[in-house]
Design a protein around this motif. Structure first.
Motif, PDB file in Angstrom:
ATOM      1  N   ILE A  84       0.860  -0.992  -0.013  1.00  0.00           N
ATOM      2  CA  ILE A  84       0.070  -0.083  -0.006  1.00  0.00           C
ATOM      3  C   ILE A  84       0.801   1.493  -0.128  1.00  0.00           C
ATOM      4  O   ILE A  84       1.700   1.410   0.951  1.00  0.00           O
ATOM      5  N   TYR A  96      -8.347   4.925   3.551  1.00  0.00           N
ATOM      6  CA  TYR A  96      -8.006   4.164   2.299  1.00  0.00           C
ATOM      7  C   TYR A  96      -7.111   2.963   2.800  1.00  0.00           C
ATOM      8  O   TYR A  96      -7.070   1.824   2.565  1.00  0.00           O
ATOM      9  N   SER A 100      -7.607  -0.877   3.342  1.00  0.00           N
ATOM     10  CA  SER A 100      -6.627  -1.935   2.496  1.00  0.00           C
ATOM     11  C   SER A 100      -6.235  -3.102   3.864  1.00  0.00           C
ATOM     12  O   SER A 100      -5.954  -4.294   3.181  1.00  0.00           O
TER      13      SER A 100
END
Length: 150
Positions: A84, A96, A100
């Motif tokens: 990520i 986000y 993730s």
């Protein structure tokens, strides 16, 4: 560099100040109001913009380096955590990031802009730093108190 929950930097997390000074560059102890930090540069073996080494700031306690924070001077370095991006180029990067990690089965939370991986004693501020905390020094409660106090 793709970081993981395993600490893999050329720095001795939990090691003595002298040990870490001997394996780093431009090391100096910075006195603070509530303790001292070791600031130094390490070669991670990755291509860093302009060929620079990367800066680590470590909290010192009992003459040991009990944290290791890798600072990001350039969010475009391409650093990732479990794949990520750590650069914060997305809208709502913390949301986000946590989403993730959750999709990968890694428990995390967003605490005022700092991503906390409680099970791994890691904190991340997107575009700023990633910090590993020495599990042999910090109890789970002390880690939480320190992280949530910021």
């Amino acid at each position: 560099m793709n970081f993981t929950t395993d600490f893999s930097l050329p720095f001795s997390l939990g090691g003595t100040v002298d040990e870490n000074i001997s394996i780093s560059e431009n090391a100096e102890i910075v006195e603070k109001v509530f303790g001292n930090d070791l600031e130094c540069f390490v070669d991670t073996g990755d291509s860093v913009p302009n060929g620079k080494t990367e800066k680590i700031v470590s909290m010192i306690a009992d003459n040991r380096c009990v944290t290791a924070s890798l600072l990001f001077f350039d969010p475009g370095t391409g650093h990732t955590f479990e794949g990520i991006p750590l650069g914060g180029r997305k809208e709502n990067p913390e949301e986000y990031f946590v989403s993730s990690l959750t999709d990968m089965g890694i428990n995390s939370s967003n605490e005022s802009g700092v991503i906390v991986l409680l099970d791994h004693f890691i904190t991340i501020e997107i575009g700023e730093y990633i910090c590993w905390w020495d599990r042999f020094f910090w109890t789970r409660d002390c880690f939480l108190d320190e992280v949530l106090d910021h």
